[in-house]
Design a protein around this motif. Structure first.
Motif, PDB file in Angstrom:
ATOM      1  N   ALA A  78       0.819  -1.208   0.000  1.00  0.00           N
ATOM      2  CA  ALA A  78       0.000   0.000   0.000  1.00  0.00           C
ATOM      3  C   ALA A  78       0.857   1.265   0.000  1.00  0.00           C
ATOM      4  N   LEU A  79       1.904   1.275   0.818  1.00  0.00           N
ATOM      5  CA  LEU A  79       2.754   2.462   0.896  1.00  0.00           C
ATOM      6  C   LEU A  79       3.573   2.656  -0.373  1.00  0.00           C
ATOM      7  N   ASN A  80       4.020   1.557  -0.973  1.00  0.00           N
ATOM      8  CA  ASN A  80       4.773   1.697  -2.220  1.00  0.00           C
ATOM      9  C   ASN A  80       3.899   2.228  -3.344  1.00  0.00           C
ATOM     10  N   ARG A  81       2.646   1.810  -3.386  1.00  0.00           N
ATOM     11  CA  ARG A  81       1.738   2.305  -4.421  1.00  0.00           C
ATOM     12  C   ARG A  81       1.502   3.802  -4.252  1.00  0.00           C
ATOM     13  N   GLU A  82       1.469   4.262  -3.014  1.00  0.00           N
ATOM     14  CA  GLU A  82       1.239   5.676  -2.742  1.00  0.00           C
ATOM     15  C   GLU A  82       2.515   6.503  -2.902  1.00  0.00           C
ATOM     16  N   MET A  83       3.645   5.943  -2.465  1.00  0.00           N
ATOM     17  CA  MET A  83       4.913   6.682  -2.467  1.00  0.00           C
ATOM     18  C   MET A  83       6.036   5.798  -3.011  1.00  0.00           C
ATOM     19  N   PRO A  84       6.069   5.549  -4.323  1.00  0.00           N
ATOM     20  CA  PRO A  84       7.134   4.706  -4.875  1.00  0.00           C
ATOM     21  C   PRO A  84       8.479   5.424  -4.861  1.00  0.00           C
ATOM     22  N   ASP A  85       9.364   4.981  -4.009  1.00  0.00           N
ATOM     23  CA  ASP A  85      10.675   5.606  -3.855  1.00  0.00           C
ATOM     24  C   ASP A  85      11.629   4.528  -3.392  1.00  0.00           C
ATOM     25  N   CYS A  86      12.851   4.515  -3.921  1.00  0.00           N
ATOM     26  CA  CYS A  86      13.806   3.472  -3.550  1.00  0.00           C
ATOM     27  C   CYS A  86      14.202   3.559  -2.082  1.00  0.00           C
ATOM     28  N   GLY A  87      13.845   4.642  -1.409  1.00  0.00           N
ATOM     29  CA  GLY A  87      14.116   4.768   0.017  1.00  0.00           C
ATOM     30  C   GLY A  87      13.136   4.008   0.881  1.00  0.00           C
ATOM     31  N   THR A  88      12.044   3.551   0.325  1.00  0.00           N
ATOM     32  CA  THR A  88      11.003   2.736   0.970  1.00  0.00           C
ATOM     33  C   THR A  88      10.725   3.172   2.412  1.00  0.00           C
ATOM     34  N   PHE A 121      14.052  -1.595  -5.387  1.00  0.00           N
ATOM     35  CA  PHE A 121      14.267  -1.480  -6.830  1.00  0.00           C
ATOM     36  C   PHE A 121      13.044  -0.895  -7.537  1.00  0.00           C
ATOM     37  N   ASN A 122      12.119  -0.308  -6.754  1.00  0.00           N
ATOM     38  CA  ASN A 122      10.847   0.117  -7.344  1.00  0.00           C
ATOM     39  C   ASN A 122      11.012   1.172  -8.433  1.00  0.00           C
ATOM     40  N   GLU A 123      12.003   2.027  -8.314  1.00  0.00           N
ATOM     41  CA  GLU A 123      12.172   3.063  -9.326  1.00  0.00           C
ATOM     42  C   GLU A 123      12.798   2.528 -10.606  1.00  0.00           C
ATOM     43  N   GLU A 124      13.218   1.265 -10.565  1.00  0.00           N
ATOM     44  CA  GLU A 124      13.826   0.652 -11.751  1.00  0.00           C
ATOM     45  C   GLU A 124      12.947  -0.432 -12.353  1.00  0.00           C
ATOM     46  N   THR A 125      11.733  -0.601 -11.811  1.00  0.00           N
ATOM     47  CA  THR A 125      10.819  -1.614 -12.317  1.00  0.00           C
ATOM     48  C   THR A 125       9.798  -0.994 -13.253  1.00  0.00           C
ATOM     49  N   ALA A 126       9.252  -1.829 -14.104  1.00  0.00           N
ATOM     50  CA  ALA A 126       8.135  -1.393 -14.930  1.00  0.00           C
ATOM     51  C   ALA A 126       6.902  -1.268 -14.037  1.00  0.00           C
ATOM     52  N   ASP A 127       6.157  -0.163 -14.175  1.00  0.00           N
ATOM     53  CA  ASP A 127       4.984   0.122 -13.349  1.00  0.00           C
ATOM     54  C   ASP A 127       5.387   0.100 -11.870  1.00  0.00           C
ATOM     55  N   SER A 128       6.209   1.088 -11.499  1.00  0.00           N
ATOM     56  CA  SER A 128       6.812   1.104 -10.167  1.00  0.00           C
ATOM     57  C   SER A 128       5.807   1.186  -9.029  1.00  0.00           C
ATOM     58  N   GLY A 129       4.605   1.687  -9.305  1.00  0.00           N
ATOM     59  CA  GLY A 129       3.615   1.793  -8.239  1.00  0.00           C
ATOM     60  C   GLY A 129       2.972   0.467  -7.892  1.00  0.00           C
ATOM     61  N   ARG A 130       2.932  -0.478  -8.851  1.00  0.00           N
ATOM     62  CA  ARG A 130       2.222  -1.732  -8.629  1.00  0.00           C
ATOM     63  C   ARG A 130       3.124  -2.965  -8.611  1.00  0.00           C
ATOM     64  N   THR A 131       4.096  -3.008  -9.504  1.00  0.00           N
ATOM     65  CA  THR A 131       4.903  -4.225  -9.643  1.00  0.00           C
ATOM     66  C   THR A 131       5.599  -4.644  -8.349  1.00  0.00           C
ATOM     67  N   PRO A 132       6.301  -3.747  -7.634  1.00  0.00           N
ATOM     68  CA  PRO A 132       6.976  -4.193  -6.407  1.00  0.00           C
ATOM     69  C   PRO A 132       6.013  -4.739  -5.356  1.00  0.00           C
ATOM     70  N   GLY A 133       4.842  -4.118  -5.202  1.00  0.00           N
ATOM     71  CA  GLY A 133       3.885  -4.612  -4.229  1.00  0.00           C
ATOM     72  C   GLY A 133       3.373  -5.996  -4.577  1.00  0.00           C
ATOM     73  N   ARG A 134       3.064  -6.199  -5.855  1.00  0.00           N
ATOM     74  CA  ARG A 134       2.625  -7.523  -6.300  1.00  0.00           C
ATOM     75  C   ARG A 134       3.750  -8.540  -6.109  1.00  0.00           C
ATOM     76  N   ALA A 135       4.968  -8.151  -6.433  1.00  0.00           N
ATOM     77  CA  ALA A 135       6.110  -9.060  -6.281  1.00  0.00           C
ATOM     78  C   ALA A 135       6.329  -9.434  -4.823  1.00  0.00           C
ATOM     79  N   ALA A 136       6.107  -8.488  -3.921  1.00  0.00           N
ATOM     80  CA  ALA A 136       6.279  -8.766  -2.489  1.00  0.00           C
ATOM     81  C   ALA A 136       5.308  -9.841  -2.021  1.00  0.00           C
ATOM     82  N   LEU A 137       4.048  -9.725  -2.424  1.00  0.00           N
ATOM     83  CA  LEU A 137       3.052 -10.717  -2.009  1.00  0.00           C
ATOM     84  C   LEU A 137       3.334 -12.075  -2.648  1.00  0.00           C
TER      85      LEU A 137
END
Length: 496
Positions: free
Chosen positions: A77-87, A233-249
């Motif tokens: 949820a937080l990555n979708r709202e604030m996609p930043d490599c600083g997480t 790595f969210n700022e280096e992924t395709a669709d940075s707002g969604r891909t990392p969150g989906r990958a985490a789950l």
């Protein structure tokens, strides 16, 4: 990055210099799974859990997964709202302010990664030497330490070259691990003499008491930790707002299924007795895969499993070597660390200085603790669990607080942005409190000082050291510490 004399909020650069779209969902999942070191984590943790709760180890793995899953929803949820490599640094700064963000979201995860890198390098070195060299080499502390430093240097070099190369390397290393665990589990279940599997292994109500349950679940936190590295790595992924969150789950669920199957098979084959191949035997419990490998797979294939453990540690080391510099990059870009950490390699588009810095830091810590005492190094590794529980817990609470005004929109928002992250945060903070209480005992771990456990001193000492460093940096980075929420609100975008 510096601030003006008046302490004005630092201007956030439009882009940090990372290359967007470098990896997709599959590569991100691979980075997340590899960072957990599945083969290594399973090998060294299952036996310890079994010593505490016997054949209920699968149930403990299942219960230990609950706070991890709840925390994963917070990260998504937080990555979708604030996609930043600083997480966690960015998220906790936005919610709780610059001091909490710097300490709980930045310093603590970075220290945990450095300690983990020392452990992973030593395990990888020992396993690889044991696979390729005579036993004498693997038993030599100097040889293991020298090989571990070399592994740190090699993984830092790969991380320096970019996330695409790191992901390609991880495919091969992760594949070997998962195949080895699957083969071990299948062979253990079909071997003659294996005990009859029992559904009771998964009974969450079968524990004798709350103390043993808590201890086992705390041990299980370590077996899952590391998946959150993929978010950096969210700022280096395709669709940075969604891909990392989906990958985490996805990565956490894959870990759960893999661990449950392999644990179920191992206990069915060996039982939990305290002699022979039983997982209650302290010798076997120290490394379940190595201890049971020859009996389950035969000597030749057991060597492949030993190789998988070494590769597992090196894979996690590689992701750690790439993740830590990105957290520091974000902290620097937002004015919370010296500007050197924001330096990007012009061709590879990676945080060049940070990659070299954290590789050097891990190598230095490894050498120093090895010289002081291998027992001291072991306690430094054990304190990582304390740090994990703290920053996961704070992040879970931060998620619920950040979205508190938007939870009435739907039942889904209420659950995935509010209730579940909040409960996960509470569980993690409870685990932190219980861990700190247990670790205070001088008998906990291998060292003690002044009647206090060495693991406690290292864990709490790391937090206190962070507070001192933060105090020292306040004068130089006044803009961030006065206006941190404003700084991280100006979300950056990655250069194309």
């Amino acid at each position: 990055m510096t601030t003006d004399a008046a302490g004005a909020p630092p201007d956030t650069p439009r882009g940090k210099g990372l290359r967007s779209g470098s990896v997709g969902l599959l590569a991100t999942v691979a980075l997340g799974l590899a960072s957990v070191a599945p083969a290594y984590s399973f090998a060294v943790t299952l036996g310890l859990v079994t010593l505490v709760v016997g054949d209920l180890a699968p149930a403990a793995l299942l219960l230990g997964f609950v706070p991890i899953l709840l925390t994963a929803f917070a990260f998504r949820a937080l990555n979708r709202e604030m996609p930043d490599c600083g997480t966690t640094f960015v998220w906790n700064t936005r919610v709780f302010g610059p001091a909490a963000g710097w300490l709980a979201g930045g310093w603590i995860p970075l220290v945990a990664i450095v300690f983990a890198m020392t452990a992973l390098a030593r395990v990888g070195a020992g396993a690889l030497l044991g696979f390729a060299a005579p036993d004498a080499a693997a038993d030599s502390s100097a040889a293991v330490a020298a090989t571990a430093v070399l592994l740190i240097a090699l993984t830092a070099l790969v991380a320096y070259r970019g996330v695409r190369l790191a992901a390609r390397v991880q495919y091969a290393m992760l594949g070997l691990q998962l195949v080895a665990l699957l083969a071990f589990g299948v062979a253990a279940l079909v071997r003659d003499g294996a005990a009859t599997p029992s559904p009771g292994f998964f009974d969450p109500l079968g524990f004798d008491g709350f103390g043993s349950l808590t201890e086992a679940v705390l041990l299980c936190l370590y077996i899952y930790w590391g998946w959150d590295a993929l978010i950096t790595f969210n700022e280096e992924t395709a669709d940075s707002g969604r891909t990392p969150g989906r990958a985490a789950l996805i990565s956490t669920v894959v870990l759960l299924v893999t661990y449950l199957f392999t644990a179920f098979a191992a206990i069915s084959f060996a039982g939990t007795g305290s002699s022979g191949l039983g997982l209650g035997n302290a010798v076997v419990a120290g490394d379940v895969l190595t201890g049971l490998g020859p009996a389950v797979l035969g000597d030749a294939l057991a060597k492949v499993v030993q190789l998988a453990i070494g590769v597992s540690a090196v894979g996690a080391l590689l992701t750690s070597a790439a993740a830590a510099p990105r957290t520091a990059l974000s902290m620097s870009a937002h004015g919370a660390l010296p500007g050197a950490f924001a330096r990007i390699h012009p061709r590879h588009r990676t945080p060049a200085f940070g990659t070299v810095f954290f590789g050097g830091a891990a190598a230095t810590v490894l050498v120093l603790l090895t010289v002081i005492s291998t027992d001291f190094l072991g306690d430094a590794i054990r304190c990582v669990g304390l740090l994990i529980a703290l920053y996961y817990g704070v992040t879970g609470i931060a998620c619920a607080w950040y979205f508190r005004h938007r939870l009435r929109g739907s039942v889904r928002d209420l659950l995935t942005r509010g209730v579940m992250p909040f409960l996960g945060g509470l569980m993690m903070l409870a685990a932190f409190a219980r861990s700190a209480y247990d670790m205070f005992d001088p008998a906990y771990g291998s060292t003690s000082l002044g009647g206090v456990g060495g693991v406690f001193l290292l864990g709490v000492g790391s937090v206190l050291a962070g507070a001192l460093v933060m105090t020292a940096l306040r004068g130089r980075h006044t803009g961030f510490f006065r206006h941190g929420r404003t700084a991280v609100t100006r979300l950056t975008v990655t250069e194309k």
